[in-house]
Scaffold this motif. Structure first.
Motif, mmCIF file in Angstrom:
data_model
loop_
_atom_site.group_PDB
_atom_site.id
_atom_site.type_symbol
_atom_site.label_atom_id
_atom_site.label_comp_id
_atom_site.label_asym_id
_atom_site.label_seq_id
_atom_site.Cartn_x
_atom_site.Cartn_y
_atom_site.Cartn_z
ATOM 1 N N GLN A 236 6.993 -9.022 -9.993
ATOM 2 C CA GLN A 236 5.656 -9.567 -9.761
ATOM 3 C C GLN A 236 5.726 -11.046 -9.398
ATOM 4 O O GLN A 236 5.092 -11.504 -8.431
ATOM 5 C CB GLN A 236 4.788 -9.383 -11.005
ATOM 6 C CG GLN A 236 3.325 -9.768 -10.802
ATOM 7 C CD GLN A 236 2.524 -9.650 -12.076
ATOM 8 O OE1 GLN A 236 2.765 -10.361 -13.049
ATOM 9 N NE2 GLN A 236 1.563 -8.732 -12.086
ATOM 10 N N GLY A 237 6.505 -11.818 -10.160
ATOM 11 C CA GLY A 237 6.629 -13.243 -9.881
ATOM 12 C C GLY A 237 7.244 -13.511 -8.520
ATOM 13 O O GLY A 237 6.803 -14.413 -7.792
ATOM 14 N N SER A 238 8.247 -12.739 -8.140
ATOM 15 C CA SER A 238 8.900 -12.942 -6.840
ATOM 16 C C SER A 238 7.956 -12.634 -5.686
ATOM 17 O O SER A 238 7.894 -13.379 -4.698
ATOM 18 C CB SER A 238 10.148 -12.056 -6.737
ATOM 19 O OG SER A 238 11.102 -12.412 -7.723
ATOM 20 N N ILE A 239 7.216 -11.531 -5.805
ATOM 21 C CA ILE A 239 6.272 -11.173 -4.742
ATOM 22 C C ILE A 239 5.189 -12.245 -4.611
ATOM 23 O O ILE A 239 4.838 -12.673 -3.504
ATOM 24 C CB ILE A 239 5.652 -9.788 -5.013
ATOM 25 C CG1 ILE A 239 6.713 -8.694 -4.863
ATOM 26 C CG2 ILE A 239 4.483 -9.524 -4.065
ATOM 27 C CD1 ILE A 239 6.235 -7.306 -5.222
ATOM 28 N N LEU A 240 4.655 -12.694 -5.748
ATOM 29 C CA LEU A 240 3.622 -13.728 -5.717
ATOM 30 C C LEU A 240 4.149 -15.018 -5.089
ATOM 31 O O LEU A 240 3.469 -15.666 -4.285
ATOM 32 C CB LEU A 240 3.126 -14.016 -7.133
ATOM 33 C CG LEU A 240 2.212 -12.961 -7.777
ATOM 34 C CD1 LEU A 240 2.065 -13.232 -9.259
ATOM 35 C CD2 LEU A 240 0.839 -12.970 -7.103
ATOM 36 N N GLY A 244 2.837 -13.458 -1.629
ATOM 37 C CA GLY A 244 1.411 -13.527 -1.890
ATOM 38 C C GLY A 244 0.963 -12.433 -2.854
ATOM 39 O O GLY A 244 1.777 -11.651 -3.362
ATOM 40 N N PRO A 245 -0.350 -12.306 -3.101
ATOM 41 C CA PRO A 245 -0.828 -11.443 -4.188
ATOM 42 C C PRO A 245 -1.025 -9.970 -3.843
ATOM 43 O O PRO A 245 -1.203 -9.148 -4.737
ATOM 44 C CB PRO A 245 -2.179 -12.072 -4.531
ATOM 45 C CG PRO A 245 -2.661 -12.611 -3.223
ATOM 46 C CD PRO A 245 -1.433 -13.103 -2.509
ATOM 47 N N GLU A 246 -1.005 -9.609 -2.548
ATOM 48 C CA GLU A 246 -1.451 -8.271 -2.159
ATOM 49 C C GLU A 246 -0.674 -7.144 -2.828
ATOM 50 O O GLU A 246 -1.253 -6.141 -3.266
ATOM 51 C CB GLU A 246 -1.378 -8.108 -0.632
ATOM 52 C CG GLU A 246 -2.434 -8.897 0.117
ATOM 53 C CD GLU A 246 -1.998 -10.331 0.406
ATOM 54 O OE1 GLU A 246 -2.696 -11.020 1.162
ATOM 55 O OE2 GLU A 246 -0.957 -10.766 -0.131
ATOM 56 N N LEU A 247 0.646 -7.255 -2.892
ATOM 57 C CA LEU A 247 1.482 -6.168 -3.420
ATOM 58 C C LEU A 247 2.077 -6.491 -4.786
ATOM 59 O O LEU A 247 2.977 -5.795 -5.244
ATOM 60 C CB LEU A 247 2.601 -5.845 -2.423
ATOM 61 C CG LEU A 247 2.144 -5.336 -1.058
ATOM 62 C CD1 LEU A 247 3.347 -5.150 -0.133
ATOM 63 C CD2 LEU A 247 1.379 -4.030 -1.191
ATOM 64 N N ALA A 248 1.581 -7.527 -5.434
ATOM 65 C CA ALA A 248 2.189 -7.979 -6.694
ATOM 66 C C ALA A 248 2.143 -6.903 -7.772
ATOM 67 O O ALA A 248 3.136 -6.682 -8.490
ATOM 68 C CB ALA A 248 1.493 -9.247 -7.187
ATOM 69 N N ASP A 249 1.018 -6.222 -7.910
ATOM 70 C CA ASP A 249 0.882 -5.202 -8.960
ATOM 71 C C ASP A 249 1.529 -3.882 -8.557
ATOM 72 O O ASP A 249 2.183 -3.218 -9.375
ATOM 73 C CB ASP A 249 -0.594 -4.967 -9.288
ATOM 74 C CG ASP A 249 -1.187 -6.096 -10.113
ATOM 75 O OD1 ASP A 249 -0.414 -6.886 -10.678
ATOM 76 O OD2 ASP A 249 -2.426 -6.193 -10.177
#
Length: 534
Positions: A236-240, A244-249
């Protein structure tokens, strides 16, 4: 045209305290008096109407328009999304596929502490990223009950677990909206949220285990919690940070489910925990094909919601898009061109009816496709489950409607802004309480998106005045709001409906409120520390 007066008592602190009375009344009715949620909400709504009309001077026509907007929003899109999501879940249960899902989870581990990490934490984050709007709370809480958890505990655990994912739900919409209304770049907000929220996210798997089985449970199952938190927070931290936030979850939830599955093949707790103290049922073995077919409603759901969320699809419904005519906008009487904010800006309040590009429509299509690949289900079964869903959820939906009517009257009367401005007046220690503004916003509206729409500009303006990073304060608004989702009336109502406790929302609230406040306190302190460093 009526202009909002955010300080009708000539003392912003006193005006804010009066504006907060309906929130206090609602909490007292639920927690102390133990009234049903709908009764507590109706009492709080009556108090809010008196305060809006008498104290803040709101015209009756404006209050009526605000209430109508809240009612229509409760119906579309919120009730539509919730009903469609629970209908999909009930269809999976009625078809027998949920038995396979339950069995496949039990096959990973019969230990309920591991099941909580898999379902409420990992699978819940996946659903939050794909759909949001209470979908993960409804589905995960119901699934835990199916696996033998007590209803109140199942609801409370699913609410707390959602704090790991709620800030980025529905394809990152809360962060994207915060960027749009504040002017802070999306990537800057995403990176600020990594700094602010990831320490709390790292703790949530351990907290979930402790809620279920205390310190003893944590000693016995900490390796699984450690694997879950490292994989989840890392992804989650790496994606953010980089994307960005779109695929974080979605990315974090999927990776964590796989990690728990693989880890469960090589490690299990020495003592198998069951909440009722009984023996775990022997797991049923299923083939890979059976498991894939059983989980297919949720894959199908994710696929449709993902399509509905991509920019190219959204562009079809933009004002100059090919399907713009399907977006129907209805100005609210008594609000649009009849009310202006305290800053003198005319209010444009509209209810948007979007039959094609609504998230609920994507879920409805997932229901239809899932039904078509369920050969044992008949058309009468399909609509029979819809009828049962409506019968099960109507009290929860009524509660949501009353709360949204209350929230809109508070917002358009100036009461919500009054509370925000009063908190902003504290100056240098504002970063310590900035998350509280977000907490209030989500408690009132049930939505991190709506909260950021209301208060992100206030956070930016305050940050510029006190020389604190505006991006950090908008992130704090998002993070504080995220902790309020644990006990927001909408979330509680959804959880209660999912586990069959409609009318007993107070029990879930009493079980959850300390966790919400504890996480809020953590965010407040950590945000203040970061404000001194960033």
């Amino acid at each position: 045209m009526w202009t909002q007066d955010i300080d009708p008592l000539d003392s912003i602190a006193l005006s804010a305290l009066v504006a907060a009375i309906p929130i206090v009344v609602f909490l007292v009715c639920l927690v102390a008096l133990r009234l049903k949620g709908i009764y507590a909400a109706l009492i709080a709504l009556a108090v809010e109407i008196v305060i809006a009309l008498w104290v803040f001077g709101m015209p009756v026509t404006a209050a009526g328009g605000a209430g109508l907007l809240g009612l229509l929003t409760a119906i579309w899109p919120i009730a539509f999304i919730i009903v469609m999501a629970v209908w999909l879940y009930r269809l999976a249960v009625a078809s027998g596929r949920f038995d396979v899902i339950r069995g496949s989870i039990g096959g990973i581990s019969p230990d309920q502490r591991i099941q909580v990490l898999l379902i409420s934490f990992a699978f819940g984050a996946f659903l939050e990223g794909a759909a949001g709007f209470g979908v993960p709370i409804a589905i995960c809480a119901a699934l835990l009950v199916q696996l033998g958890f007590r209803p109140v505990k199942a609801a409370m655990i699913s609410l707390v677990a959602n704090a790991a994912a709620g800030a980025y739900g529905a394809i990152g919409i809360p962060v994207i909206v915060a960027s749009q209304v504040s002017g802070i770049p999306v990537m800057e907000l995403s990176q600020a949220l990594v700094l602010l929220l990831q320490p709390l996210t790292l703790l949530i798997p351990f907290l979930l285990v402790m809620i279920l089985d205390g310190w003893k449970g944590l000693r016995e199952s900490w390796p699984a919690a450690l694997v879950a938190t490292l994989v989840f927070s890392g992804v989650q931290g790496s994606i953010l940070w980089f994307l960005g936030p779109e695929l974080a979850d979605i990315g974090a939830g999927l990776a964590t489910m796989v990690a728990i599955f693989v880890f469960g093949r090589v490690w299990q707790p020495k003592h198998i925990f069951r909440e009722d103290g009984g023996t775990a049922p022997a797991p049923t073995r299923y083939s890979l094909g059976q498991i894939v077919a059983a989980w297919s409603p949720f894959y199908i759901l994710t696929a449709f919601v993902a399509v509905w969320s991509i920019p190219a699809f959204k562009a079809l419904f933009a004002p100059d898009g090919a399907l713009a005519a399907t977006v129907l906008m209805f100005p609210m009487p008594g609000l649009t061109d009849a009310v202006s904010t305290a800053a003198g800006n005319p209010v444009t309040a509209t209810w948007n009816f979007t039959p094609i590009n609504a998230t609920g429509t994507a879920i409805l299509l997932a229901v239809i496709v899932s039904f078509l690949v369920m050969p044992t289900m008949k058309v009468r079964d399909l609509f029979g489950q819809l009828g049962k869903t409506l019968a099960e959820l109507w009290q929860a939906l009524a509660l949501i409607a009353v709360i949204l009517v209350l929230a809109n009257i508070a917002n358009f009367s100036g009461g919500t802004t009054s509370m925000g401005v009063a908190l902003a007046a504290v100056g240098p220690i504002f970063p310590l309480i900035a998350p509280i503004i977000g907490w209030i916003g989500v408690f009132l509206t049930g939505s991190v998106v709506n909260n950021n729409t209301l208060f992100a500009p206030l956070q930016v303006a305050t940050g510029e005045r006190i020389d604190v990073s505006p991006g950090l304060l908008v992130a704090a608004n998002t993070a504080g709001g995220n902790t309020a989702k644990v006990i927001s009336p909408q979330s509680i109502a959804i959880a209660a409906g999912a586990v069959g406790l409609s009318g007993r929302e107070g029990e879930i609230l009493r079980a959850s409120i300390l966790y919400s406040l504890g996480m809020l306190a953590f965010i407040c302190i950590w945000n203040f520390v970061l404000s001194l460093l960033v």
